[in-house]
Design a protein around this motif. Structure first.
Motif, short mmCIF file in Angstrom:
data_model
loop_
_atom_site.label_atom_id
_atom_site.label_comp_id
_atom_site.label_asym_id
_atom_site.label_seq_id
_atom_site.Cartn_x
_atom_site.Cartn_y
_atom_site.Cartn_z
N LYS A 266 -8.73 -3.53 9.92
CA LYS A 266 -7.48 -3.91 9.28
C LYS A 266 -6.35 -3.32 10.12
CE LYS A 266 -8.81 -5.50 5.05
NZ LYS A 266 -8.25 -6.60 4.26
N ASN A 267 -5.34 -4.09 10.36
CA ASN A 267 -4.32 -3.61 11.28
C ASN A 267 -3.08 -3.05 10.62
OD1 ASN A 267 -5.56 -4.45 13.92
ND2 ASN A 267 -5.64 -6.36 12.75
N VAL A 268 -2.53 -3.81 9.67
CA VAL A 268 -1.29 -3.36 9.03
C VAL A 268 -1.65 -2.60 7.76
CG1 VAL A 268 0.92 -4.07 8.08
CG2 VAL A 268 -0.10 -5.39 9.95
N LYS A 269 -1.08 -1.38 7.61
CA LYS A 269 -1.31 -0.60 6.39
C LYS A 269 -0.19 -0.94 5.40
CE LYS A 269 -4.33 2.06 8.70
NZ LYS A 269 -5.67 1.47 8.86
N VAL A 270 -0.60 -1.34 4.22
CA VAL A 270 0.36 -1.89 3.27
C VAL A 270 0.43 -1.08 1.98
CG1 VAL A 270 1.01 -3.97 1.97
CG2 VAL A 270 -0.26 -4.18 4.11
N GLY A 271 1.65 -0.96 1.46
CA GLY A 271 1.83 -0.44 0.10
C GLY A 271 2.44 -1.52 -0.76
N ILE A 272 1.91 -1.66 -1.97
CA ILE A 272 2.44 -2.69 -2.87
C ILE A 272 3.23 -2.02 -3.97
CG2 ILE A 272 1.77 -4.44 -4.58
CD1 ILE A 272 -0.55 -5.15 -2.65
N ILE A 273 4.46 -2.49 -4.20
CA ILE A 273 5.31 -1.91 -5.25
C ILE A 273 5.42 -2.93 -6.38
CG2 ILE A 273 7.58 -0.99 -5.82
CD1 ILE A 273 7.86 -0.14 -2.89
N GLY A 274 4.82 -2.62 -7.50
CA GLY A 274 4.84 -3.54 -8.64
C GLY A 274 3.54 -4.31 -8.71
#
Lengths: 341, 341, 341, 341
Positions: free
Chosen positions: A3-11
């Motif tokens: 996985k390349n992009v590390k993502v945070g989800i808000i909501g």
């Protein structure tokens, strides 16, 4: 799984969960590192099943996490601009659900903050990524219909939202038609100059009592000379009606609704085919995956996102013009709205 | 062959010849006694082949013929009102091609004359008799779509008329859209209250030079609360585009173009079906017969004609309102036009 | 009205009346001089209204009338061959309803008589003149689908004929499928070499009791290597189902049923379009006019008729092979049938 | 992510990879523990990206792994029966790609082994799970078309497989039509009693040289009296053609091909819509996921699998009957094939 992009989800409401599941199951280019939601406890099990290691009730935990490259903002509309600005300042790329804000000022502030931070911003106008609509757009770009003369968009929901939602939605133009305003720009390859909007309360008087309309026909004049028309209803008895038509000097490209199957039944009573797929979750399923994929690819390849901050601003201006047009019973130029700010 | 109504035809241009042939071949209820045309010599052979015993270059020969019950007026638009009035005074029932006149005064005079004479008047809005459009209208009447909310009419010609014709046509709204204004009334079962028209010259600059437009989108507000929208073009590359859609509380009824055949060819290049029938003579062939049949039946049974003088007046008012709307860049109420006369 | 070919009609049942009215109203190339029917008195008024000067109960009055150029034979099937032979001997051109006869001998005798007399013969395979089927045939001829590989014909009636008719009809293959056998030859541009037929009684046991079937699937092998398949039913609940498909090396051409209108209704219950036009009188209306026009033009221009005696013979052979195939449970070659005579 | 069934995959060619990716991304009910392929080294990176912990070149490593509950057999056809038997003996549930074997003996042995071991067996007839075909089947089950009379299946590939594959494929009936034989049983709710097959070499002579055919029309007689017909081609220029039609006492249910979009382009050249989705990977994408989900649910809920061993045997019998029918030029009863073993 790389996985390349590390993502945070808000909501993590309906749309936040949708994006999270899409990323987890369908998008190898990204990995969800954390999810923030004010009701964190209610989503822990769901998040664990998705393989998400961290759940928090404070979105700042995401902004402060140095491992996170990008945030996906799915919180309520009134927080979109603020979270976008804070995320940009924290150096995160931003995918923000539409609209950025109901006011032009805040939308502009968000765009400015993103620009200053040098991060990427993509707005959640997912319909651009729909296979049917994209096919129409591609045909226009390929010159198959020549110069566009008339652009028609039919956009009707299967059922109105709850009255409590209607009251805070910003109104039909800002809440529902905004997708169609984006589509009009996308299809025409031109900017809207003037809007004339007719609205009515024909579906439910309670919507009128809440100060909104439920039925509308909106005429658009484009810089390239084309004329557009959008028709909306909050309630189509047969389901979600999403059709486009671009008519030009060389021909006409139109599309039809997707259906659960292609089956046709002929009996003594008539010839029956299926109703459209029920609502946006079914109808636009693949487009939500596609928009997210393109967002992460824009980050990975350092290219422009396919739906920029300006693409988030313009439909807000058109929606404001439409509202003013209906209230004052006259066509309203976008310029008039822009000047007001 | 038993023929009941004795008919005189005034004007044997394209549409006059069409009506004459339809009556001769398809309508046993009527018999053509005489045809008047300023170029009488040019039509003698054609008329003889039809079995018409008399051809004259003076329309008065028809009005003065006591054997003739009814006249079909197919001469140029500027003579419609006058011939209608004279025919009424001569006690003839009148079928008059649309529009009765480009001015409200003359239309009213014609209606008045007919009323005084106690004869019948039918206006040539043939599309009401088309199988596809009638089916939509019937569904609306039968309550299948509930209360109408949105009415959409697409009406595009395959090619613009000659510039010389454009100059005397009365303009797009009076010449072409007038059929759609009639259709809007027919479909909605309601009267138009307000019009907002957007026009453009996108097909041929010469049309603009002649003071007309070739592309238009017109929004209509109906007394019953429904909103209508008509889109017009003088040139659809793929042919005559004639589609309707009525959306209401219980559903949506729409129709599609008729094609020369239902055949579909699938090859490596794609899936091809046929273009619409070329133009109004092909597309509305049966409707011309049907309207004439109903005219003669109204005479024979002494019932009201299906398209009355008022049905001839209203679209003229709407067309004038549309023109004013486009010129002044604002919605115009029909009442405003009516009061001007 | 200039009429060129003087016609006598023999037999004024349903199909005879249809041809008479078509000639009277739609075909200026011909003029009906006389009509013969065993129930002459019952058709006098109808004939007078058509402008036909003479009605007789003796077909010989037509054959003996020197003013008559051509006869249209619409009497019962068992008289077709005899009347054709007598008409040919009397020097009249012959249009004969299908089939010429249920036996190969008589068909051959009729063809021979026509040949000897040097008159023209056309068989009433009207479907060749249908706009939809013709369009498929034209595409095949134009090479649009390449070499034909698979030919599919669906032919289903809306309701079975009365049992009394079934008993004298010659059976499903001779009465109903015969049109499809003709269509198979017409579409393929090749001759049928072998037939395998499966039949069943699924619609009405009374049809089985009468020694016939009501449902069938027939496989055809053509000289050019293509394979064909016809499916028949005496009862399609949704009406007359008449579809073709020719699949070849370059693509596939198919057609669909004609409907009374193109209207589509969408409601909460589904999306409804119209059933096919009810039966052959509605569905093949124009083809009956077209076949007759071509017959008279063949006479006027002294060209070959578009459906010759051989075209009348071949489907009878195929029908006999189909019957034998079903009875013996094996594929049957046409050659085997031909040799038997 | 909670995964319930531990799976080993045997064979990671095209279809094996497809199933593995579907399980990894779309089926939370199962977890891939190991993948066996003779070319293990070539799939290590791909498997690692999928999160599969073990790759081996020996399928026995899977059968001997006590953690594994079920195997998915995607190796070459000649190994299907043997691996099914060995897996059953090792106590693993089996999902086996079609056909189990080209011979009836081995199919029966595999079914027997599964029965003795008390494990579950599902055959990979994925088309039963397709949204379009399932909709037709559901309508039949719901009684919407009444008693089935005629069942039609069109199944045409976009391009023939390589000749090397053709040589070992078992022939068109066993390799391609076998799906249609399964579909015929699925749609009719009845068993095939008799088969008549016509075949031809029309696409590529090399296929004929390899002892196979590329074009076929097959008639089926069902126990319930219905008649079926399948038409096959190895090459449809316009792509993968997959249509069904079930005609019965109350009506007809048919479906059409799925297309990449619903867009329609009208130009001066005609009205173009899209070709079908290219081939089975695109067209049946969702059905592959659905069949696997149902397999795992059958294990988790201890219910019968939706496609059993008998469902694997019957189409093999029908394919053998079809082959014999074509070779001997006569209809062949399934009973005749069954008795031979």
């Amino acid at each position: 799984m790389k996985k390349n992009v590390k993502v945070g989800i808000i909501g993590a409401g309906r749309i936040g969960k949708l994006h999270a599941e899409n990323i987890a199951y369908h998008i190898p280019e990204a990995e969800i590192v954390a999810i923030a939601d004010v009701y964190a406890d209610q989503i822990r099990e769901w998040a664990a099943n998705l393989g998400v290691p961290m759940v928090t009730n404070d979105y700042k935990d995401i902004l402060n996490n140095p491992d996170i490259d990008a945030v996906v903002i799915c919180s309520s509309t009134d927080t979109h601009a603020r979270f976008t600005i804070e995320a940009a300042k924290a150096g995160k790329h931003v995918f923000c659900e539409k609209p950025i804000d109901l006011t032009v000022e805040k939308v502009k502030q968000a765009i400015e903050a993103v620009k200053e931070a040098g991060v990427k911003l993509q707005i959640g106008f997912n319909r651009r990524f729909d296979h049917n609509h994209k096919r129409v757009r591609d045909a226009v770009l390929e010159g198959k219909i020549g110069a566009p003369h008339i652009i028609k968009i039919t956009s009707r929901d299967p059922a109105p939202p709850p009255i409590e939602y209607v009251k805070v939605s910003g109104g039909l133009f800002m809440d529902m038609t905004i997708h169609d305003f984006d589509m009009a720009r996308y299809l025409s390859g031109s900017e809207v100059e003037e809007v004339y909007a007719s609205g009515a309360v024909l579906v439910d008087p309670a919507i009128g009592d809440a100060g909104d309309i439920d039925t509308a026909v909106i005429t658009l004049k484009f810089k390239n000379g084309a004329i557009g028309v959008i028709d909306n209803s909050r309630k189509a008895a047969y389901g979600y009606d999403q059709r486009l038509e671009v008519f030009g000097s060389k021909g006409c490209m139109m599309n039809f609704n997707d259906t659960p199957s292609s089956a046709v039944l002929s009996t003594v009573e008539g010839v029956f085919s299926e109703k459209p797929k029920y609502f946006f979750l079914e109808r636009y399923k693949d487009s939500f995956i596609a928009e997210m994929k393109e967002f992460f690819n824009a980050i990975l390849n350092d290219t422009e996102t396919p739906v920029t901050g300006i693409d988030g601003l313009k439909p807000v201006l058109i929606a404001l013009a439409a509202k003013k047009s209906m209230e004052e019973g006259r066509p309203v130029k976008i310029e008039e709205i822009e000047k007001a700010f």
